[in-house]
Design an enzyme around this catalytic site. Structure first.
Site, PDB file in Angstrom:
ATOM      1  N   GLN A 268       0.834  -1.191   0.000  1.00  0.00           N
ATOM      2  CA  GLN A 268       0.000   0.000   0.000  1.00  0.00           C
ATOM      3  C   GLN A 268       0.873   1.247   0.000  1.00  0.00           C
ATOM      4  OE1 GLN A 268      -2.179  -0.846   3.566  1.00  0.00           O
ATOM      5  NE2 GLN A 268      -0.345  -0.873   4.820  1.00  0.00           N
ATOM      6  N   HIS A 299      -8.996   4.784  18.972  1.00  0.00           N
ATOM      7  CA  HIS A 299      -8.219   3.685  19.534  1.00  0.00           C
ATOM      8  C   HIS A 299      -8.601   3.361  20.964  1.00  0.00           C
ATOM      9  CE1 HIS A 299      -5.587   4.686  16.046  1.00  0.00           C
ATOM     10  NE2 HIS A 299      -5.535   3.366  16.002  1.00  0.00           N
ATOM     11  N   ASP A 321       0.516   0.742  12.892  1.00  0.00           N
ATOM     12  CA  ASP A 321       0.956   2.064  13.339  1.00  0.00           C
ATOM     13  C   ASP A 321       1.294   2.103  14.826  1.00  0.00           C
ATOM     14  OD1 ASP A 321      -1.605   2.005  14.512  1.00  0.00           O
ATOM     15  OD2 ASP A 321      -2.474   3.144  12.856  1.00  0.00           O
ATOM     16  N   ASP A 375      -0.244 -12.113   6.379  1.00  0.00           N
ATOM     17  CA  ASP A 375      -1.675 -11.923   6.168  1.00  0.00           C
ATOM     18  C   ASP A 375      -2.410 -12.378   7.433  1.00  0.00           C
ATOM     19  OD1 ASP A 375      -4.263 -11.723   4.939  1.00  0.00           O
ATOM     20  OD2 ASP A 375      -4.192 -13.888   4.662  1.00  0.00           O
ATOM     21  N   ASP A 394      -7.906  -4.355  14.331  1.00  0.00           N
ATOM     22  CA  ASP A 394      -7.714  -2.966  13.896  1.00  0.00           C
ATOM     23  C   ASP A 394      -7.432  -2.992  12.400  1.00  0.00           C
ATOM     24  OD1 ASP A 394      -7.361  -0.256  13.847  1.00  0.00           O
ATOM     25  OD2 ASP A 394      -5.366  -0.275  14.747  1.00  0.00           O
TER      26      ASP A 394
END
Length: 538
Positions: A268, A299, A321, A375, A394
């Site tokens: 991505q 979050h 992240d 994955d 998430d």
């Protein structure tokens, strides 16, 4: 449409080479043009899926419109058979220009006009259809003209000529189809890759017509065709040379002028803006705002209700992240946190970028955190049963086609298997107010996997929004809330861990109100989503 007039000449074309060599060169041209044509199709599908989401819809639109247009183009080309050489040269020059520049034009419209709204809100989609239509017409016109050129070299039965032509065409399509994902896209990117393909297309078409059938053209036709090919090649080469500057300018138009980091990983595109000199940090993944000024609302709501109970071992799916991990580590008693994310580049940024690492509380420095690049679906199949007390999803929005398998009944069945007795699973299920059907389909799918559920929705104050479902071109239409589903083998209780530090944006009263707000939107009787019957797209 009635058949066009028969070609003016029935005698073989005057060639500079032997007929056998000429035939080979024509079939080589068919091979190259077919490869370029398929690259154009795949490039449109890939860019449209990135800019507008829902790859199934975008692929269906591009391919169906293009195939339809190819039939119309074939019919229209019947009237050009008298001028097969000149017609084919003109078709290839126009196709190279349109196909080569299509990605740049589509991206420019998205970047500079994507937030206009009104009648132009669907402008990129209309442009996608227009490009598919134009390229389909031109690609469809190739076959009748090439058929005529082959017969001009040496007459043979129509069946044999068609077999040779289609064999070269299909093999070229195979090469183009493999070159796009494995060579052009990773090495050159969508813009430069499309422009280079156009350059190859115009050179191949021009060389075939001018070099092999030049004697079949009038001097005026040769001159015009040569000038047209040189101009098209010049435009494509110039655009390729400026592609880097164009991409930076377009990125600034989409994300603002404060772009600090832009990385195109194998999975991505990751963009960081702000985060220095007091400016707010924004993290975009594939054009979707993952972390903004209001990320703590998202979050904290995702993590804290799931942590109310045993939580020694926690699995975070996605969340590269580190912001969800930050919230997990605020709870005492956490012994191990496993993060499974498909993109190592996001994790690397969360570890090395000072602003993003600081926002995440330097979570990846904690020795209890272990990261696996894989994955999530495949990784869940390898996890032994009853391994984790808490599983946190998430993940990207369920409405994105690439994410639908991560919201399927089979995926939740695997997640259920990994839960220890008394364990909980929490997932983000998209915005409730704007897409209630998607939200309640997630809840229905969790129940179909043998889990009991509790739902809640949390609004935010920041007009810019955040979270996995926020798209960069939706500045005028941000989601008003985020929906979450907490699931367990027994009916889960929505509460906060009394032993953990109090969340900054979430209180027990607010959580109870969030549950009531979500319950009021309930849509009953929705079927679950499965791998073979996804129900989130379309």
């Amino acid at each position: 449409m009635p058949p066009g007039p028969a070609p003016a000449r029935s005698s073989p074309a005057p060639l500079p080479v032997r007929p056998g060599t000429g035939r080979f060169l024509v079939l080589t041209g068919v091979f190259v043009c077919a490869a370029c044509g398929l690259v154009y199709e795949l490039e449109l599908v890939a860019l449209a899926a990135y800019l507008m989401g829902d790859s199934v819809t975008q692929a269906s639109v591009v391919l169906s419109v293009m195939v339809f247009a190819m039939g119309i183009g074939s019919l229209a080309a019947k009237r050009l058979r008298r001028f097969a050489a000149a017609g084919f040269g003109a078709v290839e020059a126009v196709l190279a220009l349109i196909g080569g520049c299509s990605a740049m034009v589509l991206y420019a419209v998205f970047a500079w006009t994507g937030d206009w709204g009104g009648l132009w809100a669907d402008g990129p989609r209309f442009l996608l259809v227009a490009f598919s239509l134009m390229m389909g017409l031109l690609i469809g016109a190739e076959v009748p003209l090439l058929m005529e050129l082959i017969q001009r070299i040496r007459r043979q039965d129509a069946g044999g000529a068609v077999a040779d032509l289609f064999a070269a065409d299909y093999v070229g399509a195979l090469v183009g189809g493999l070159a796009f994902p494995f060579l052009l896209l990773p090495l050159l990117g969508q813009l430069t890759g499309a422009l280079l393909t156009g350059a190859v297309n115009v050179v191949a078409g021009g060389a075939l017509v001018l070099g092999l059938f030049g004697r079949d053209l009038t001097p005026r036709a040769r001159g015009l065709l040569l000038v047209a090919n040189v101009l098209v090649l010049g435009v494509l080469v110039s655009a390729a040379a400026l592609a880097g500057d164009f991409e930076r300018a377009a990125r600034h138009a989409v994300y603002g002028t404060d772009v600090r980091v832009a990385v195109q990983s194998g999975v991505q595109e990751v963009v960081l803006t702000g985060g220095t000199r007091g400016r707010p940090l924004n993290l975009y993944v594939d054009g979707r705002l993952r972390a903004g000024r209001d990320e703590r609302h998202y979050h904290e709501a995702l993590v804290h209700p799931a942590m109310a109970g045993p939580h020694a071992r926690v699995l975070v799916l996605g969340g590269g992240d580190g912001l969800a991990v930050r919230e997990v580590l605020r709870h005492p008693g956490v012994r191990r946190v496993d993060v499974v994310t498909p993109d190592a580049d996001v994790v690397r940024l969360a570890r090395t970028d000072p602003a993003l690492s600081r926002l995440g509380g330097h979570a990846y420095r904690d020795p209890r955190v272990r990261v696996t690049t894989a994955d999530p679906f495949g990784r869940l199949r390898e996890v032994p049963p009853a391994t984790y007390e808490v599983v946190i999803g998430d993940l990207p929005d369920p409405g994105l086609t690439a994410s639908t398998k991560l919201y399927a009944q089979e995926f939740y069945g695997l997640a259920r298997r990994t839960l220890a007795p008394g364990g909980r699973l929490v997932v983000h299920a998209g915005p409730v107010s704007s897409r209630p059907r998607v939200f309640w389909t997630v809840e229905s799918t969790l129940r179909a996997a043998g889990l009991r559920t509790a739902v809640y929705r949390v609004g935010h104050r920041d007009d810019a929004g955040t979270g996995p479902g926020r798209t960069a071109d939706a500045a005028l239409r941000p989601p008003r809330d985020w929906g979450f589903v907490l699931a367990a083998r027994t009916v889960p209780v929505l509460r906060l861990d009394p032993e953990a530090p109090r969340p900054r944006t979430l209180s027990p009263a607010a959580l109870a109100a969030a549950a009531r707000a979500a319950a009021r939107t309930r849509l009953a009787g929705l079927p679950p989503s499965t791998l073979v019957h996804p129900r989130y797209t379309g």
